[in-house]
Design a protein around this motif. Structure first.
Motif, mmCIF file in Angstrom:
data_model
loop_
_atom_site.group_PDB
_atom_site.id
_atom_site.type_symbol
_atom_site.label_atom_id
_atom_site.label_comp_id
_atom_site.label_asym_id
_atom_site.label_seq_id
_atom_site.Cartn_x
_atom_site.Cartn_y
_atom_site.Cartn_z
ATOM 1 N N CYS A 301 0.884 -1.221 0.002
ATOM 2 C CA CYS A 301 0.046 0.233 -0.050
ATOM 3 C C CYS A 301 0.932 1.281 -0.079
ATOM 4 O O CYS A 301 1.914 1.146 0.708
ATOM 5 C CB CYS A 301 -0.914 0.020 1.174
ATOM 6 N N GLU A 303 0.058 3.998 1.194
ATOM 7 C CA GLU A 303 -0.111 5.059 2.087
ATOM 8 C C GLU A 303 0.541 4.386 3.591
ATOM 9 O O GLU A 303 1.203 5.206 4.206
ATOM 10 C CB GLU A 303 -1.629 5.117 2.490
ATOM 11 N N CYS A 304 0.292 3.026 3.710
ATOM 12 C CA CYS A 304 0.908 2.492 5.049
ATOM 13 C C CYS A 304 2.025 1.441 4.761
ATOM 14 O O CYS A 304 2.448 1.195 5.677
ATOM 15 C CB CYS A 304 -0.342 1.848 5.641
ATOM 16 N N CYS A 313 -4.443 -0.023 0.206
ATOM 17 C CA CYS A 313 -5.069 -1.031 0.801
ATOM 18 C C CYS A 313 -6.463 -0.841 1.206
ATOM 19 O O CYS A 313 -6.871 0.406 1.528
ATOM 20 C CB CYS A 313 -4.341 -1.622 1.897
ATOM 21 N N CYS A 316 -6.588 1.431 4.490
ATOM 22 C CA CYS A 316 -6.352 2.858 4.150
ATOM 23 C C CYS A 316 -7.680 3.489 3.658
ATOM 24 O O CYS A 316 -7.994 4.732 3.587
ATOM 25 C CB CYS A 316 -5.160 3.235 3.357
HETATM 26 ZN ZN LIG Z 1 -2.584 0.930 3.486
#
Ligand SMILES: [Zn+2]
Ligand SMILES: [Zn+2]
Length: 320
Positions: A301, A303-304, A313, A316
């Motif tokens: 992902c 973002e994370c 994901c 997120c």
């Molecule tokens: Zn994520």
């Protein structure tokens, strides 16, 4: 009603003792000790059959404090305790969904202390920014496509479980899913045509063997998947586990209709839950091959950094 009939006819367990349970799909009448023994045997057989544990493993049980996860923790501890080469821990997640959940967590902790298993507690609030109560209010306000609270809760829980199990050095994540959970999931994935999710079912899910990036997914094992829900409940009651039987305040939606449907079938055709699962297990290798080709590979992902099937994901997408 069945029990009064049994008493009237003077039916006894094959060992001669008083019957506490009639196993319809087998036609067997069982006393307390034969029933408990049969569950333990089934559990051990499943663990062996699918090679769920091996020397050097660190097993993390996802413990909710309910009947299934309490039973699986107890049984795992029973086979692991005498061994020096396998470690057992429990991961408890507080979804922040109200008082019943809090009570259940308390009981989960108590069971860990009683049998001497180390536990780790994580909260939705710390990991995802808010608990389910607050999230539920948001979902209701927003014009979200997904209205089922269970989706938000389940996605969040799976995310935290995998991440924390990995960070704690666990080599396996042990889930308390029973036969009913599995039969329902088979049906739901079929209805939704979700082959990618279906590919992640089965007694053991180990992505590290299939894909390089899959190493960030801790392999999951489900030793209770061949035990009906009714029996994990009776096992927990007979074992005297302190349990909280309150339902999740957000329970609802198609999963529960699928549950009713499967139960209706089972009532008319005893043993059909096993058939549903056996059929699925035969299809699983093909579903996995198909899903590997179609869905591409696991991505991290943006973002994370957690593994998933999309650039962002599910956690997120739904939580951040
Ligand atoms: Zn994520
Ligand atoms: Zn008996």
């Amino acid at each position: 009603m069945i029990m009064t009939k049994i008493i009237k006819r003077g039916i006894r367990c094959s060992c001669g003792r008083k019957v506490v349970f009639f196993r319809k799909y087998e036609g067997s009448y069982l006393c307390r000790s034969c029933f408990l023994e049969s569950i333990e045997k089934k559990f051990k057989r499943t663990v062996r059959k699918y090679k769920m544990i091996k020397s050097g493993d660190k097993i993390a049980v996802a413990l909710s404090g309910g009947k299934d996860s309490s039973a699986v923790l107890y049984l795992m501890n029973k086979i692991i305790k005498p061994r020096k080469d396998i470690e057992l821990i429990a991961i408890i997640i507080d979804e922040g969904s109200g008082k019943a959940r809090k009570d259940s967590i308390k009981l989960g902790k108590r069971l860990c202390k009683k049998i001497g298993v180390e536990y780790h507690l994580f909260t939705f609030k710390d990991e995802l920014g808010m608990g389910m109560k607050k999230k539920a209010r948001e979902i209701e306000k927003e014009d979200s496509k997904i209205k089922e609270h269970c989706t938000f809760c389940g996605v969040g829980r799976r995310y935290i479980l995998n991440k924390k199990a990995r960070e704690l050095g666990a080599t396996k994540l042990c889930m308390g899913h029973n036969l009913d959970d599995e039969a329902q999931a088979v049906l739901l994935n079929y209805i939704r045509g979700d082959l990618y999710r279906a590919a992640r079912m089965g007694p053991v899910t180990d992505w590290s063997m299939r894909k390089e990036k899959g190493k960030r997914f801790v392999p999951r094992i489900k030793p209770l998947r061949e035990i009906p829900e009714r029996e994990t409940a009776i096992f927990s009651i007979l074992m005297g586990f302190d349990l909280c039987w309150d339902k999740c305040p957000y329970a609802g939606g198609i999963r529960f209709d699928a549950k009713d449907f499967v139960n209706d079938l089972e009532y008319k055709y005893p043993g059909i839950k096993f058939t549903i699962l056996e059929t699925f297990d035969k299809l699983l290798p093909h579903i996995r091959d198909f899903s590997d080709k179609r869905e591409g590979s696991i991505v991290f992902c943006g973002e994370c950094g957690e593994p998933g099937s999309n650039k962002v994901c599910k956690t997120c997408e739904l939580w951040r």
